[in-house]
Design an enzyme around this catalytic site. Structure first.
Site, PDB file in Angstrom:
ATOM      1  CD  GLU A  66       6.988  -1.122   2.576  1.00  0.00           C
ATOM      2  OE1 GLU A  66       7.737  -0.472   1.827  1.00  0.00           O
ATOM      3  OE2 GLU A  66       6.646  -2.296   2.364  1.00  0.00           O
ATOM      4  CG  ASP A  67       6.615   2.661  -0.096  1.00  0.00           C
ATOM      5  OD1 ASP A  67       6.335   1.575   0.458  1.00  0.00           O
ATOM      6  OD2 ASP A  67       6.670   2.786  -1.336  1.00  0.00           O
ATOM      7  CB  ILE A  68       2.444   2.823   1.065  1.00  0.00           C
ATOM      8  CG1 ILE A  68       0.925   2.871   1.180  1.00  0.00           C
ATOM      9  CG2 ILE A  68       2.868   1.979  -0.137  1.00  0.00           C
ATOM     10  CD1 ILE A  68       0.244   3.661   0.059  1.00  0.00           C
ATOM     11  CG  ASP A  78      -2.628  -0.977  -0.938  1.00  0.00           C
ATOM     12  OD1 ASP A  78      -3.743  -1.434  -0.642  1.00  0.00           O
ATOM     13  OD2 ASP A  78      -2.442  -0.311  -1.971  1.00  0.00           O
ATOM     14  CE  LYS A 104      14.104  -0.038  -8.350  1.00  0.00           C
ATOM     15  NZ  LYS A 104      13.881   0.294  -9.765  1.00  0.00           N
ATOM     16  NE  ARG A 110      10.871   3.954  -7.865  1.00  0.00           N
ATOM     17  CZ  ARG A 110      10.163   3.083  -7.153  1.00  0.00           C
ATOM     18  NH1 ARG A 110       9.706   3.423  -5.966  1.00  0.00           N
ATOM     19  NH2 ARG A 110       9.912   1.881  -7.615  1.00  0.00           N
ATOM     20  N   GLY A 137      -1.418  -4.959   3.431  1.00  0.00           N
ATOM     21  CA  GLY A 137      -0.742  -5.430   4.649  1.00  0.00           C
ATOM     22  C   GLY A 137      -0.102  -6.801   4.469  1.00  0.00           C
ATOM     23  CG  PHE A 144      -1.869   4.188  -7.333  1.00  0.00           C
ATOM     24  CD1 PHE A 144      -1.786   2.864  -6.911  1.00  0.00           C
ATOM     25  CD2 PHE A 144      -0.721   4.803  -7.819  1.00  0.00           C
ATOM     26  CE1 PHE A 144      -0.585   2.170  -6.974  1.00  0.00           C
ATOM     27  CE2 PHE A 144       0.481   4.113  -7.889  1.00  0.00           C
ATOM     28  CZ  PHE A 144       0.549   2.796  -7.470  1.00  0.00           C
TER      29      PHE A 144
HETATM   30  N1  HPA Z   1       1.195   4.184  -4.535  1.00  0.00           N
HETATM   31  C1  HPA Z   1       2.392   3.615  -4.778  1.00  0.00           C
HETATM   32  N2  HPA Z   1       2.702   2.364  -4.435  1.00  0.00           N
HETATM   33  C2  HPA Z   1       1.738   1.648  -3.808  1.00  0.00           C
HETATM   34  C3  HPA Z   1       0.472   2.191  -3.518  1.00  0.00           C
HETATM   35  C4  HPA Z   1       0.184   3.532  -3.904  1.00  0.00           C
HETATM   36  O1  HPA Z   1      -0.917   4.083  -3.686  1.00  0.00           O
HETATM   37  N3  HPA Z   1      -0.223   1.207  -2.871  1.00  0.00           N
HETATM   38  C5  HPA Z   1       0.604   0.135  -2.804  1.00  0.00           C
HETATM   39  N4  HPA Z   1       1.786   0.376  -3.365  1.00  0.00           N
HETATM   40 MG    MG Z   2       6.332  -0.265  -1.976  1.00  0.00          MG
END
Ligand code: HPA
Ligand code: MG
Length: 217
Positions: free
Chosen positions: A131-133, A135, A66, A197, A137, A184
């Site tokens: 993709e949002d992030i 991390d 999401k 969100r 990988g 985070f």
């Molecule tokens: N925030 C939200 N979702 C995530 C993060 C984060 O820092 N790292 C990996 N998924």
């Molecule tokens: Mg995600």
């Protein structure tokens, strides 16, 4: 993307919550604003421009749900605007996936919300994953492996954020908005246990917030 081309966000540039409008219900759950919404939007506009310039043909833009939905929506809007401003016109089709990563083994596997039959549509197409992030990988590397089985013409990845974390596997997407510190973050559709969100700015969660919204059994 070459690291020189993205914005390196450091902890020194965190903004006080007092300087921005934060929903009352989240105020105590955050420590600072890391990336204000307006800066996110300006950066997304630039990524849209780069994507259009480098597109070799129609794109299948694939939103990873999401967390990717807000970046996806704004990115698509800027790509459309690029056309109305006389830029190159790139036909888009849209796809939405949920990805579940099964860790444990080193190679790991992912389960997609699309059936293999649906994934066959990707054959011969130019795919842009949004993709949002990134991390560790791990999920993205596994997702790319899986998609390649369906023989797309090309697969590129746009991630709004990449986290500077020692547990990274070294994967770097084709398009990156910001590199962020190993904290985070929430907001702009990034969540903590489904909360935050509904927050426009990308913020750092506080210890109070982590506890308040923890999954409690
Ligand atoms: N925030 C939200 N979702 C995530 C993060 C984060 O820092 N790292 C990996 N998924
Ligand atoms: Mg995600």
């Amino acid at each position: 993307m070459d690291p020189k081309q993205w914005i390196d966000v450091t902890t020194e540039v965190q903004y006080s919550l007092d300087h921005f409008v934060i929903p009352d219900h989240y105020e105590k759950a955050l420590t600072s604003v890391l990336i204000p919404h307006g800066v996110i939007m300006d950066r997304v506009e630039k990524l849209a421009k780069l994507i259009v310039q480098e597109a070799k043909g129609p794109l299948v833009v694939c939103c990873v749900l999401k967390g990717g939905h807000q970046f996806f929506a704004d990115l698509i809007n800027y790509i459309k605007k690029n056309v109305t401003r006389g830029g190159k016109s790139v036909p888009l089709s849209l796809e939405f996936i949920k990805v579940k990563s099964y860790s444990g083994t080193e190679s790991g596997t992912v389960k997609l919300s699309l059936t293999d039959e649906e994934c066959k549509e990707f054959a011969g197409k130019n795919i842009l994953i949004v993709e949002d992030i990134i991390d560790t990988g791990k999920t993205m590397v596994q997702l790319l492996q899986k998609l390649k089985q369906f023989e797309p013409e090309s697969v590129k990845v746009a991630s709004l954020l990449i986290k500077k974390t020692p547990v990274s596997n070294g994967y770097i997407p084709d398009y990156v908005g910001f590199a962020i510190p190993n904290a985070f973050v929430v907001g702009y559709a990034l969540d903590y246990n489904e909360y935050f969100r509904d927050l426009d700015h990308i913020c750092v969660i506080s210890e109070y917030g982590k506890d308040k919204y923890a999954i409690k059994n």
